[in-house]
Design an enzyme around this catalytic site. Structure first.
Site, PDB file in Angstrom:
ATOM      1  CG  ASN A   7      -1.828   1.144   1.322  1.00 31.71           C
ATOM      2  OD1 ASN A   7      -1.798   2.040   0.468  1.00 31.71           O
ATOM      3  ND2 ASN A   7      -2.654   1.158   2.350  1.00 31.71           N
ATOM      4  NE  ARG A  95      -6.208   1.465   0.202  1.00 27.00           N
ATOM      5  CZ  ARG A  95      -6.242   2.594   0.887  1.00 27.00           C
ATOM      6  NH1 ARG A  95      -5.128   3.087   1.396  1.00 27.00           N
ATOM      7  NH2 ARG A  95      -7.359   3.232   1.059  1.00 27.00           N
ATOM      8  CG  HIS A 184     -13.117   3.272   3.560  1.00 25.53           C
ATOM      9  ND1 HIS A 184     -13.917   4.172   4.216  1.00 25.53           N
ATOM     10  CD2 HIS A 184     -11.850   3.662   3.795  1.00 25.53           C
ATOM     11  CE1 HIS A 184     -13.170   5.074   4.826  1.00 25.53           C
ATOM     12  NE2 HIS A 184     -11.895   4.793   4.571  1.00 25.53           N
ATOM     13  NE  ARG A 245     -11.148  12.354   4.921  1.00 26.58           N
ATOM     14  CZ  ARG A 245     -11.006  11.078   4.554  1.00 26.58           C
ATOM     15  NH1 ARG A 245     -11.859  10.549   3.697  1.00 26.58           N
ATOM     16  NH2 ARG A 245     -10.033  10.350   5.041  1.00 26.58           N
ATOM     17  CD  GLU A 389      -8.747  -1.367   4.499  1.00 27.05           C
ATOM     18  OE1 GLU A 389      -8.266  -1.115   5.630  1.00 27.05           O
ATOM     19  OE2 GLU A 389      -9.095  -0.489   3.700  1.00 27.05           O
TER      20      GLU A 389
END
Ligand code: ADP
Length: 403
Positions: A7, A95, A184, A245, A389
């Protein structure tokens, strides 16, 4: 088959090597501060066993290639290493945050695939260039090994047009592919698959609402194993209230802030992504700090917590409607979803009339292994399932490579 999962971020490489015969983690770690005056590599061999061996290196790491070389030297190190020869690695899984609407599934890297990731940079300006650096570095070190890209957006590609379109001039969709993509997806897919298994059903047989609540937060409505709606949009700014956010907001706020304060679009974008959410509301973006502040009577922290929970409940309600009321389970995952029992309870508070009720005792505490937390009389089950993940990327990579 042994699979290396990478990643790559703009200044980091997160990595994990898995032995897919039993899905165990052979090594994992992080290369940090690439391009800065002092970089660092952390490396753990056999992290989930009694034989764990930790190493940290501190040195300047000018670019991804140097970082990758340091990781490889550790992987094949005579004492600390976990393999003897790089040829033992059967595939590398990368990823990728954004695949636009070109990628619905994991894909073996070709020149065309690299070009398509490059073409999507406008939609993920920070992530996709870093992913390309990771792919190109891995190709140099493992020229004969299949490189597979696994897209965070892929799981959401099954959304129907009424869920993914924006009510903007249609030409903007045609010309720019302006639409919702979600994020996600690898995590939502992983926990949805695990939830089906734990419910004793095939993925096609169950409807789920999955909540990935971490620094970034998103929710998905999953119908028969396929995503039919998700809370993030063209970018990961939309939807739930997150650490920094704002999530859903009146789009006219941009124009208002420009008029009222003379702010540039780039400044407003930065504020909405990095200075809003929990941080903007109460000055803290870690849920642990927020709970501690609420305990001490901090009213802004309490407001932030209530707003997060209220927004999440509204999304649960809308996804119940999207799934026509037929929901087998609600699934919590990621940093907040797995560790924060208060946030979990608040997210479903007052939804008993909709068949959703949590058991306070089963819900108590942090969750390391999948756990059911619903009350016995809850029509909809509630589960906490730790996400993974890297394992999902490794599984998809193996599936593709093994044919
Ligand atoms: P990322 O999106 O960066 O992968 P994570 O999924 O690791 O984030 O989630 C990080 C967030 O999880 C933290 O900011 C914090 O709010 C929350 N968190 C982690 N541990 C706990 C805990 N024990 N209690 C409450 N919240 C926690």
């Amino acid at each position: 088959m042994k699979i290396l999962v990478i990643n790559a971020g703009s200044s980091s490489i997160k990595y994990q090597m898995l032995d897919m015969t039993d899905e165990s983690v052979m090594a994992s770690g992080l290369v940090e501060r690439i391009g800065e005056p002092s970089g660092a590599v952390s490396y753990k061999a056999f992290p989930d066993t009694d034989n764990e061996c930790k190493t940290t290196l501190e040195q300047p790491i000018p670019e991804h290639e140097t970082g990758m070389k340091l990781v490889i030297d550790l992987l094949i190190h005579p004492e600390k290493g976990v393999i003897k020869d790089l040829k033992e690695i059967g595939a590398v899984g990368h990823r990728i945050v954004h695949g636009g609407d070109k990628f619905h599934a994991p894909t073996v890297v070709t020149d065309e695939v690299e070009q398509a990731i490059e073409d999507t940079i406008l939609m993920a300006p920070l992530h996709n260039p870093a992913h390309l650096a990771g792919i190109r570095t891995a190709k140099r070190f493992f020229p004969d090994v299949p490189q597979v890209v696994v897209f965070d957006t892929a799981f959401h590609q099954t959304m129907p047009p009424e869920a993914y379109m924006y009510a903007m001039p249609y030409e903007m969709y045609e010309e720019l592919r302006l639409r919702r993509y979600g994020a996600h997806g690898t995590s939502h897919k992983y926990v949805a698959g695990e939830a089906a298994r734990l419910l004793g059903k095939q993925p096609e047989e169950c409807n789920l609402i999955t909540l990935h609540l971490g620094n970034g937060c998103s929710m998905s409505a999953v119908k028969g194993g396929e995503c039919v709606d998700t809370s993030m949009g063209l970018t990961p700014l939309a939807g739930l209230i997150m650490g920094t956010r704002c999530g859903d907001i009146d789009p006219a706020v941009y124009a208002f802030l420009e008029r009222a304060k003379g702010l540039k679009l780039s400044e407003i974008d930065m504020i909405m992504n990095k200075k809003s959410g929990l941080l903007g509301l109460c000055g803290m973006n870690d849920m642990r700090d927020i709970h501690a502040a609420v305990e001490k009577g901090d009213e802004k922290a309490e407001l932030a917590l209530n707003m997060v929970a209220y927004r999440t409940r509204k999304y649960i309600g809308s996804y119940l409607a999207a799934l026509e009321g037929k929901v087998d389970a609600i699934v919590f995952t990621a940093g907040i979803g797995e560790n924060d029992d208060i946030a979990r309870a608040m997210s479903v508070q007052g939804l008993e009339a909709l068949g959703i009720s949590i058991d306070q005792e089963k819900n108590a505490g942090r969750v390391k292994e999948p756990r059911a937390v619903h009350a016995d009389d809850s029509r909809v089950q509630i589960w906490v399932i730790p996400t993974n993940e890297e394992l999902e990327i490794a599984r998809q990579t193996r599936e593709l490579v093994a044919g």
